[in-house]
Design a protein around this motif. Sequence first.
Motif, PDB file in Angstrom:
ATOM      1  N   GLN A   1       0.821  -1.203   0.000  1.00 43.24           N
ATOM      2  CA  GLN A   1       0.000   0.000   0.000  1.00 43.24           C
ATOM      3  C   GLN A   1       0.860   1.260   0.000  1.00 43.24           C
ATOM      4  OE1 GLN A   1      -2.789  -1.458   3.360  1.00 43.24           O
ATOM      5  NE2 GLN A   1      -4.029  -0.004   2.235  1.00 43.24           N
ATOM      6  N   ILE A   2       1.932   1.251   0.762  1.00 43.95           N
ATOM      7  CA  ILE A   2       2.832   2.412   0.794  1.00 43.95           C
ATOM      8  C   ILE A   2       3.403   2.677  -0.591  1.00 43.95           C
ATOM      9  CG2 ILE A   2       5.062   3.246   1.638  1.00 43.95           C
ATOM     10  CD1 ILE A   2       4.447   1.857   4.297  1.00 43.95           C
ATOM     11  N   LEU A   3       3.890   1.628  -1.247  1.00 40.89           N
ATOM     12  CA  LEU A   3       4.500   1.794  -2.561  1.00 40.89           C
ATOM     13  C   LEU A   3       3.460   2.181  -3.614  1.00 40.89           C
ATOM     14  CD1 LEU A   3       7.072  -1.154  -2.586  1.00 40.89           C
ATOM     15  CD2 LEU A   3       7.371   1.219  -1.841  1.00 40.89           C
ATOM     16  N   GLN A   4       2.249   1.643  -3.514  1.00 42.87           N
ATOM     17  CA  GLN A   4       1.177   2.065  -4.416  1.00 42.87           C
ATOM     18  C   GLN A   4       0.877   3.548  -4.231  1.00 42.87           C
ATOM     19  OE1 GLN A   4      -1.845  -0.913  -3.265  1.00 42.87           O
ATOM     20  NE2 GLN A   4      -1.955  -1.520  -5.419  1.00 42.87           N
ATOM     21  N   TYR A   5       0.833   3.973  -2.973  1.00 37.37           N
ATOM     22  CA  TYR A   5       0.542   5.373  -2.674  1.00 37.37           C
ATOM     23  C   TYR A   5       1.652   6.281  -3.191  1.00 37.37           C
ATOM     24  CZ  TYR A   5      -1.613   9.224  -0.133  1.00 37.37           C
ATOM     25  OH  TYR A   5      -2.250  10.398   0.171  1.00 37.37           O
ATOM     26  N   LEU A   6       2.893   5.838  -3.066  1.00 30.83           N
ATOM     27  CA  LEU A   6       4.017   6.611  -3.595  1.00 30.83           C
ATOM     28  C   LEU A   6       3.885   6.810  -5.100  1.00 30.83           C
ATOM     29  CD1 LEU A   6       7.176   5.183  -1.764  1.00 30.83           C
ATOM     30  CD2 LEU A   6       6.507   7.585  -1.878  1.00 30.83           C
ATOM     31  N   GLU A   7       3.596   5.723  -5.794  1.00 27.12           N
ATOM     32  CA  GLU A   7       3.430   5.818  -7.245  1.00 27.12           C
ATOM     33  C   GLU A   7       2.297   6.765  -7.611  1.00 27.12           C
ATOM     34  OE1 GLU A   7       2.956   2.076  -9.165  1.00 27.12           O
ATOM     35  OE2 GLU A   7       5.088   1.576  -9.080  1.00 27.12           O
ATOM     36  N   ALA A   8       1.166   6.635  -6.918  1.00 24.98           N
ATOM     37  CA  ALA A   8       0.009   7.478  -7.216  1.00 24.98           C
ATOM     38  C   ALA A   8       0.306   8.939  -6.919  1.00 24.98           C
ATOM     39  CB  ALA A   8      -1.196   7.007  -6.402  1.00 24.98           C
ATOM     40  N   TYR A   9       0.995   9.210  -5.802  1.00 27.70           N
ATOM     41  CA  TYR A   9       1.303  10.598  -5.434  1.00 27.70           C
ATOM     42  C   TYR A   9       2.209  11.248  -6.473  1.00 27.70           C
ATOM     43  CZ  TYR A   9       3.137  14.599  -2.876  1.00 27.70           C
ATOM     44  OH  TYR A   9       3.506  15.886  -2.519  1.00 27.70           O
ATOM     45  N   GLN A  10       3.226  10.538  -6.910  1.00 28.26           N
ATOM     46  CA  GLN A  10       4.147  11.103  -7.892  1.00 28.26           C
ATOM     47  C   GLN A  10       3.454  11.291  -9.243  1.00 28.26           C
ATOM     48  OE1 GLN A  10       7.466   8.153  -6.873  1.00 28.26           O
ATOM     49  NE2 GLN A  10       8.641  10.004  -7.241  1.00 28.26           N
ATOM     50  N   ARG A  11       2.571  10.352  -9.583  1.00 28.45           N
ATOM     51  CA  ARG A  11       1.862  10.453 -10.860  1.00 28.45           C
ATOM     52  C   ARG A  11       0.854  11.611 -10.841  1.00 28.45           C
ATOM     53  NH1 ARG A  11       0.534   5.696 -10.912  1.00 28.45           N
ATOM     54  NH2 ARG A  11      -1.555   5.851  -9.990  1.00 28.45           N
ATOM     55  N   GLU A  12       0.093  11.711  -9.769  1.00 27.45           N
ATOM     56  CA  GLU A  12      -0.943  12.752  -9.691  1.00 27.45           C
ATOM     57  C   GLU A  12      -0.351  14.156  -9.626  1.00 27.45           C
ATOM     58  OE1 GLU A  12      -3.144  11.645  -6.258  1.00 27.45           O
ATOM     59  OE2 GLU A  12      -3.969   9.812  -7.179  1.00 27.45           O
ATOM     60  N   ASN A  13       0.817  14.284  -9.006  1.00 28.99           N
ATOM     61  CA  ASN A  13       1.453  15.595  -8.885  1.00 28.99           C
ATOM     62  C   ASN A  13       2.486  15.841  -9.981  1.00 28.99           C
ATOM     63  OD1 ASN A  13       0.550  16.857  -6.085  1.00 28.99           O
ATOM     64  ND2 ASN A  13       0.822  14.657  -5.758  1.00 28.99           N
ATOM     65  N   LYS A  14       2.538  14.911 -10.936  1.00 22.63           N
ATOM     66  CA  LYS A  14       3.418  15.043 -12.101  1.00 22.63           C
ATOM     67  C   LYS A  14       4.848  15.349 -11.675  1.00 22.63           C
ATOM     68  CE  LYS A  14      -0.385  16.590 -15.042  1.00 22.63           C
ATOM     69  NZ  LYS A  14      -0.922  17.660 -15.919  1.00 22.63           N
ATOM     70  N   LEU A  15       5.327  14.568 -10.704  1.00 24.61           N
ATOM     71  CA  LEU A  15       6.664  14.790 -10.156  1.00 24.61           C
ATOM     72  C   LEU A  15       7.697  14.020 -10.962  1.00 24.61           C
ATOM     73  CD1 LEU A  15       5.877  14.448  -6.339  1.00 24.61           C
ATOM     74  CD2 LEU A  15       6.040  16.546  -7.680  1.00 24.61           C
ATOM     75  N   SER A  16       8.839  14.651 -11.131  1.00 21.29           N
ATOM     76  CA  SER A  16       9.949  13.944 -11.751  1.00 21.29           C
ATOM     77  C   SER A  16      10.529  12.967 -10.737  1.00 21.29           C
ATOM     78  CB  SER A  16      11.023  14.944 -12.183  1.00 21.29           C
ATOM     79  OG  SER A  16      11.485  15.684 -11.061  1.00 21.29           O
TER      80      SER A  16
END
Length: 522
Positions: free
Chosen positions: A269-284
């Motif tokens: 869940q932590i790693l899924q959330y990390l991926e989603a956060y970076q994707r949603e905020n368009k982070l490099s």
Amino acid sequence: MNQDITVPPPSNSVHKPKLRPTLNSYFNKPTLFKAFFFCFLPFLISLFLIAYLNQSGKNSEMVLLAGFCNDSDIANVDSSESKSVPFQETRTGHACSTMGEPCISCTTFNILAPIYKRLDQQNQSVRESDFRAFWLARNKKIVNWLLYERSSIICLQEFWVGNEELVHMYEESLGAAGYDTFKLARTNNRGDGLLTAIHKEYFKVLNRRELFFNDFGDRVAQLLHVQSVAPFSINQNESVQQEIIIVNTHLLFPHDSSLSIVRLHQVYQILQYLEAYQRENKLSQMPVILCGDWNGSKRGHVYKFLRSQGFVSSYDIAHEYTDSDADAHKWVSHRNHRGNICGVDFIWLRNPHKSQKLLKISWAEAAFGIIKYQLKKVSLAENDAFSFLRADSSGNHVTYSAFCNALRQVNLTGLSHGLSFQETKDLWVQADADGNGVVDYEEFKRIWDATWLQHMDEDCSLEDSNEGIAEDEAIGFAVKKAVLFPHEVEKGIWPENYSLSDHARLTAVFSPVRLRCSKQSL
């Protein structure tokens, strides 16, 4: 015969001898000496004392902490914490003078909530939380060490959020020292939780998130997205304000092997959330630091899962330990309530573009690793395990219904903390490689023989500082140092007179590096 001798008084014609002045004579009349004694001399003494205190001021904290070290409550066998105060170089933040280069430091520490600290082994209900003097004194010592180390990032677990006095002490002390603090309680009023502190001299918090697992253990996680206040100088001509994602968590304690899947799922869940956060905020791509009490050792499924996702253990990197069984018990960080010692506290680092498997594939392999472990636990070899999974299937294959039934028998489904329907379905899809609706022996063998901790080759290498910045370049971190306290735990020994916590304190130092990275995707 004794005779009284009478001395006649001197005649008026004889001069009186000059008597030497006494100290009393000066106090009986105003003199320059009196002024000197009461005014000028105290002034000179004050100047001397001020000079002395200024000279010794740098050591005043050391003297104070040495006093704590002499107390058995801070317990340092062979003077592990009193011989040298940890990480003196990190007190200057980025400029680690002893290293001669910019750096940041991070500390993770499970501080043992007073509601869990047992004071009487014969009467387990007696807890430290019932005795204010005990828990207050212990936590003041913890705060003093944290303030002395002055790490850029502090991640605490088992923080007693349910006690306002303790919360106020930490927030006030850390706040006065320049930290922004963020606390998060576990769900269902468990009483403890997490505290993350970010030093404002080094980082500003751009965003933060709270993750609630809502599972069997009421566990939680904090995510903080931070940016360095001062640019990191990569070379003479270039600097960058580096962004980092920091996670603080405390995974479920494995009371029995069936709970391994819960801890694995929490990490998923932590790693899924990390991926989603970076994707949603368009982070490099940016470095990710995971801190906490993971309640599992280097031989466990969580460790292998994180390694497959490109994370490295900062302590093991600093000490050049491998993932082999030979290095699995070189250090410890926890003695649990059963008296077992093991290494469960980690500061994980993943640099940008670090090679990693697709998250869903890594999750499936980790889950299959637990299934294999459960089957081997009941002495099922490869052929027997296949027969167990196949059950009453007519052909030489495993059906989906037989697969689900086998998972129930090894307590991986059918329980409140087991695999969900969707997760079970996802595992089946991974197992049924050809998609024909059944798993034959070759597909089963591929899973059974899989060494799912196959290290991915590093895609990033240190950039030559004389070269220009390539399009695929990124800024990451190198692990410069990592230390556990008390020192004995670094040798795999738990000191008997250490009572600050049932966990050791782990601090790591990182320095920014420029990385040349391939953009290979897995």
